[in-house]
Design an enzyme around this catalytic site. Structure first.
Site, PDB file in Angstrom:
ATOM      1  N   TRP A 259      -6.596   1.513   8.227  1.00 23.21           N
ATOM      2  CA  TRP A 259      -6.855   2.788   7.535  1.00 23.21           C
ATOM      3  C   TRP A 259      -6.993   3.869   8.603  1.00 23.21           C
ATOM      4  O   TRP A 259      -7.671   3.660   9.611  1.00 23.21           O
ATOM      5  CB  TRP A 259      -8.139   2.742   6.691  1.00 23.21           C
ATOM      6  CG  TRP A 259      -8.487   4.115   6.207  1.00 23.21           C
ATOM      7  CD1 TRP A 259      -7.839   4.820   5.232  1.00 23.21           C
ATOM      8  CD2 TRP A 259      -9.510   4.991   6.724  1.00 23.21           C
ATOM      9  NE1 TRP A 259      -8.407   6.072   5.102  1.00 23.21           N
ATOM     10  CE2 TRP A 259      -9.430   6.197   5.997  1.00 23.21           C
ATOM     11  CE3 TRP A 259     -10.481   4.866   7.722  1.00 23.21           C
ATOM     12  CZ2 TRP A 259     -10.289   7.288   6.244  1.00 23.21           C
ATOM     13  CZ3 TRP A 259     -11.333   5.945   7.964  1.00 23.21           C
ATOM     14  CH2 TRP A 259     -11.230   7.134   7.225  1.00 23.21           C
TER      15      TRP A 259
ATOM     16  N   GLU B  18      -4.196   0.720   3.989  1.00 23.89           N
ATOM     17  CA  GLU B  18      -5.084   1.314   2.990  1.00 23.89           C
ATOM     18  C   GLU B  18      -4.837   2.818   2.870  1.00 23.89           C
ATOM     19  O   GLU B  18      -5.066   3.577   3.808  1.00 23.89           O
ATOM     20  CB  GLU B  18      -6.547   1.066   3.400  1.00 23.89           C
ATOM     21  CG  GLU B  18      -7.565   1.667   2.440  1.00 23.89           C
ATOM     22  CD  GLU B  18      -9.002   1.403   2.875  1.00 23.89           C
ATOM     23  OE1 GLU B  18      -9.214   0.862   3.999  1.00 23.89           O
ATOM     24  OE2 GLU B  18      -9.921   1.739   2.112  1.00 23.89           O
TER      25      GLU B  18
ATOM     26  N   LYS C 255      -5.213   6.621   0.704  1.00 24.29           N
ATOM     27  CA  LYS C 255      -6.361   7.387   0.242  1.00 24.29           C
ATOM     28  C   LYS C 255      -5.893   8.693  -0.385  1.00 24.29           C
ATOM     29  O   LYS C 255      -4.832   9.218  -0.023  1.00 24.29           O
ATOM     30  CB  LYS C 255      -7.260   7.664   1.455  1.00 24.29           C
ATOM     31  CG  LYS C 255      -8.620   8.167   1.126  1.00 24.29           C
ATOM     32  CD  LYS C 255      -9.542   8.060   2.321  1.00 24.29           C
ATOM     33  CE  LYS C 255     -10.889   8.644   1.955  1.00 24.29           C
ATOM     34  NZ  LYS C 255     -11.916   8.396   2.941  1.00 24.29           N
TER      35      LYS C 255
ATOM     36  N   ASP D  51      -8.603   0.617  -2.417  1.00 23.67           N
ATOM     37  CA  ASP D  51     -10.034   0.922  -2.358  1.00 23.67           C
ATOM     38  C   ASP D  51     -10.374   1.658  -3.654  1.00 23.67           C
ATOM     39  O   ASP D  51      -9.737   2.665  -3.994  1.00 23.67           O
ATOM     40  CB  ASP D  51     -10.312   1.797  -1.116  1.00 23.67           C
ATOM     41  CG  ASP D  51     -11.787   2.128  -0.940  1.00 23.67           C
ATOM     42  OD1 ASP D  51     -12.429   2.543  -1.922  1.00 23.67           O
ATOM     43  OD2 ASP D  51     -12.298   1.996   0.191  1.00 23.67           O
TER      44      ASP D  51
ATOM     45  N   HIS E 247     -10.490   5.499  -3.756  1.00 24.91           N
ATOM     46  CA  HIS E 247      -9.433   6.282  -3.119  1.00 24.91           C
ATOM     47  C   HIS E 247      -8.382   6.836  -4.072  1.00 24.91           C
ATOM     48  O   HIS E 247      -7.249   7.104  -3.678  1.00 24.91           O
ATOM     49  CB  HIS E 247      -8.750   5.435  -2.041  1.00 24.91           C
ATOM     50  CG  HIS E 247      -9.608   5.221  -0.840  1.00 24.91           C
ATOM     51  ND1 HIS E 247      -9.162   4.677   0.337  1.00 24.91           N
ATOM     52  CD2 HIS E 247     -10.924   5.507  -0.630  1.00 24.91           C
ATOM     53  CE1 HIS E 247     -10.148   4.618   1.220  1.00 24.91           C
ATOM     54  NE2 HIS E 247     -11.232   5.107   0.646  1.00 24.91           N
TER      55      HIS E 247
ATOM     56  N   HIS F 175     -10.867  -3.145  -1.665  1.00 28.88           N
ATOM     57  CA  HIS F 175     -12.151  -2.632  -1.209  1.00 28.88           C
ATOM     58  C   HIS F 175     -12.903  -2.253  -2.474  1.00 28.88           C
ATOM     59  O   HIS F 175     -12.691  -1.177  -3.024  1.00 28.88           O
ATOM     60  CB  HIS F 175     -11.978  -1.413  -0.293  1.00 28.88           C
ATOM     61  CG  HIS F 175     -11.714  -1.794   1.125  1.00 28.88           C
ATOM     62  ND1 HIS F 175     -11.645  -0.871   2.146  1.00 28.88           N
ATOM     63  CD2 HIS F 175     -11.536  -3.005   1.701  1.00 28.88           C
ATOM     64  CE1 HIS F 175     -11.417  -1.520   3.285  1.00 28.88           C
ATOM     65  NE2 HIS F 175     -11.336  -2.795   3.044  1.00 28.88           N
TER      66      HIS F 175
ATOM     67  N   ASP G  69     -15.115   9.893  -3.061  1.00 28.28           N
ATOM     68  CA  ASP G  69     -15.148   8.581  -2.414  1.00 28.28           C
ATOM     69  C   ASP G  69     -16.507   8.385  -1.733  1.00 28.28           C
ATOM     70  O   ASP G  69     -16.607   8.311  -0.516  1.00 28.28           O
ATOM     71  CB  ASP G  69     -13.999   8.524  -1.388  1.00 28.28           C
ATOM     72  CG  ASP G  69     -13.938   7.197  -0.663  1.00 28.28           C
ATOM     73  OD1 ASP G  69     -14.316   6.177  -1.248  1.00 28.28           O
ATOM     74  OD2 ASP G  69     -13.493   7.197   0.504  1.00 28.28           O
TER      75      ASP G  69
ATOM     76  N   ASP H  98     -18.658   5.955  -1.723  1.00 29.65           N
ATOM     77  CA  ASP H  98     -19.024   4.631  -1.218  1.00 29.65           C
ATOM     78  C   ASP H  98     -20.440   4.215  -1.597  1.00 29.65           C
ATOM     79  O   ASP H  98     -21.199   3.711  -0.770  1.00 29.65           O
ATOM     80  CB  ASP H  98     -18.805   4.548   0.300  1.00 29.65           C
ATOM     81  CG  ASP H  98     -17.321   4.601   0.652  1.00 29.65           C
ATOM     82  OD1 ASP H  98     -16.615   3.647   0.349  1.00 29.65           O
ATOM     83  OD2 ASP H  98     -16.880   5.623   1.225  1.00 29.65           O
TER      84      ASP H  98
ATOM     85  N   ASP I 279     -16.460  -2.254   0.125  1.00 28.91           N
ATOM     86  CA  ASP I 279     -16.549  -1.102   1.031  1.00 28.91           C
ATOM     87  C   ASP I 279     -17.526  -0.090   0.465  1.00 28.91           C
ATOM     88  O   ASP I 279     -17.181   0.694  -0.413  1.00 28.91           O
ATOM     89  CB  ASP I 279     -15.155  -0.482   1.221  1.00 28.91           C
ATOM     90  CG  ASP I 279     -15.150   0.553   2.335  1.00 28.91           C
ATOM     91  OD1 ASP I 279     -16.171   0.668   3.040  1.00 28.91           O
ATOM     92  OD2 ASP I 279     -14.132   1.256   2.502  1.00 28.91           O
TER      93      ASP I 279
HETATM   94  C1  LIG Z   1     -15.335   2.230   6.995  1.00 29.90           C
HETATM   95  C2  LIG Z   1     -14.359   2.739   5.993  1.00 29.90           C
HETATM   96  O1  LIG Z   1     -14.826   2.660   4.738  1.00 29.90           O
HETATM   97  C3  LIG Z   1     -13.068   2.113   5.938  1.00 29.90           C
HETATM   98  O2  LIG Z   1     -12.628   1.632   7.080  1.00 29.90           O
HETATM   99  C4  LIG Z   1     -11.962   2.561   5.016  1.00 29.90           C
HETATM  100  O3  LIG Z   1     -11.708   1.370   4.371  1.00 29.90           O
HETATM  101  C5  LIG Z   1     -12.184   3.625   3.993  1.00 29.90           C
HETATM  102  O4  LIG Z   1     -12.331   3.295   2.851  1.00 29.90           O
HETATM  103  C6  LIG Z   1     -12.212   5.053   4.335  1.00 29.90           C
HETATM  104  O5  LIG Z   1     -12.459   5.846   3.239  1.00 29.90           O
HETATM  105 MN   LIG Z   2     -11.974   1.295   2.139  1.00 29.20          MN
END
Ligand SMILES: C[C@H](O)[C@H](O)[C@@H](O)C(=O)CO
Ligand SMILES: [Mn+2]
Length: 418
Positions: free
Chosen positions: A184, A225, A227, A258, A261, A285, A293, A295, A325
């Site tokens: 990524w 990956e 995004k 992901d 994303h 992910h 995003d 997380d 993730d």
């Molecule tokens: C650490 C990150 O989440 C990662 O490497 C990547 O997978 C990502 O999702 C970035 O948005």
């Molecule tokens: Mn990711």
């Protein structure tokens, strides 16, 4: 085994058997599934190479909960604790910045030896490992990485990714199971670019160079990956989802999806069966985007449930590597790992506990009334009793007792950390 859990399971087993679901077989199947626990939840994505470097690349961690891991040994201890509370036998996902070495090296110098201690630990614990080149949080990542128009910068990142693939292959060989090397990059523009073609052509060519060396699929698989956007790259993402979908298909490598994303109303699980009739396989992910995003820690919400159900109902588990993730520093980080992994596994269990053949038959004969009625009724079936029995079978706490263990660990270990 505690009696109430066994008794509740016996009743649940009967109820599921009545609709054609054999819960013992389901639990056997679930125990074969590995999820990859992302090490970066343990230290807010800082790593041990340049821990003072700010997190860049348009991703962000909020919170300052005490006790983050600041050494590889601490991180492994936290992962051990988390894994002891997650049923099943799993993998750990490392980023390149998580080297365990006294050598002062840069990302274009990494070698398998810098990760030997991780491999030793994984062997001891019977774990698999996955890997990721780290193309962010570095002085050379500010103006693009693999798609940079500065040949020197681009060469640096190509070298890093090439070396990452060697590390991943080493993990796979040593641990005798496939290691996914997930690429990524954060490259993109804050504002509208004029030339949208050249960065993508540069990225394609750079990736082609990175992938020149061939490795045994049994040890290492490449994944890319994409995004939608990142903070500071809102207008254009070089490695967009469409770009990588095309790249993965034409290069016969994995596509990483992901959950954070895509546009917020897109159903990411719907992409699995759009890609897999053509593609080699998927890396997931599993994440929880809130408005962007973000997380957040994965929970058993509708999006996660759909991911689990789609994988199971369409028989996609053999072609899919499941990673997570998320990174949240507002709560105990070990608890975050446990919550996310247990919720991901629950989504798979829910998928397995449905009468898939009955539902498929109803669908194929146009009986959509049955399809809707049964899927709705399934929501109040005793899934929790099966989950608790599974936890007990796997020697991990069945319910919230795991939290007591994490709180204890926090008090004894995490609060002692500087
Ligand atoms: C650490 C990150 O989440 C990662 O490497 C990547 O997978 C990502 O999702 C970035 O948005
Ligand atoms: Mn990711």
């Amino acid at each position: 085994m505690t009696k109430p859990i066994e008794e509740a399971y016996a009743l649940a087993k009967q109820k599921y058997a009545a609709i054609g679901v054999d819960t013992d077989t389901v639990l056997e199947k679930l125990s074969q599934i590995k999820v990859s626990l992302q090490c970066w939840q343990g230290d807010d994505v800082l790593g041990f190479m340049f821990p003072d470097q700010a997190l860049t690349g348009g991703i962000s961690v909020s919170g300052n909960y005490p006790g983050k891991a600041t050494t590889p040994a601490q991180l492994r201890a936290d992962l051990d604790k988390a894994l002891s509370l997650i049923p099943g036998n799993h993998k750990v996902n490392l980023h390149a910045i998580y080297v365990d070495t006294d050598e002062k090296i840069d990302l274009d110098q990494i070698e398998p030896k810098h990760y030997e201690k991780w491999v030793q630990w994984a062997k001891e614990k019977g774990l698999g490992l996955d890997f990721n080149p780290t193309c962010f949080s570095h002085p050379k990542s500010t103006d693009g990485t693999l798609s940079s128009n500065d040949p020197e910068t681009q060469a640096f990142w190509i070298e890093h990714v090439k070396r990452s693939r060697k590390v991943a292959a080493y993990f796979g060989e040593e641990l005798n199971q496939t290691c996914v090397n997930n690429i990524w990059i954060p490259d993109g523009y804050k504002d509208n670019p004029i030339d949208k073609m050249s960065p993508r052509v540069r990225l394609r060519d750079a990736l082609d160079q990175c992938l020149e060396e061939k490795f045994d699929d049994a040890h290492m698989l490449d994944a890319v990956e994409g995004k939608l956007f990142g903070i500071g790259a809102e207008s254009f993402t070089t490695g967009s989802n469409d770009f990588y979908l095309s790249y993965a298909l034409t290069r016969d490598i994995l596509w990483t999806i992901d959950a954070g994303h895509f546009h917020p109303t897109e159903d990411v699980s719907d992409k699995f069966t759009a890609f897999l009739p053509f593609g080699k396989g998927l890396m997931l992910h599993v994440s929880r985007p809130i408005r962007w995003d973000s997380d957040h820690v994965v929970i058993l919400d509708e999006a996660t449930t759909r991911i689990g159900e789609t994988l199971v109902r369409n028989d996609l588990l053999d072609k899919t590597f499941i990673g997570m993730d998320f990174f949240d520093a507002t709560i105990n980080r070990v608890a975050a790992m446990v919550i996310g992994a247990r919720s991901t596994l629950k989504s798979l269990l829910l998928g397995m506990l449905s009468p898939i053949e009955t539902l498929k038959d109803a669908e194929s004969t146009g009986d959509f009334t049955t399809r809707l009625a049964v899927t709705e009724e399934m929501k109040s079936f005793p899934f929790g009793a099966v989950w608790e029995f599974y936890c007990q079978q796997q020697n991990v706490p069945a319910g919230t007792e795991w939290l007591t263990e994490v709180k204890d660990y926090e008090q004894k270990i995490l609060t002692e950390r500087k």
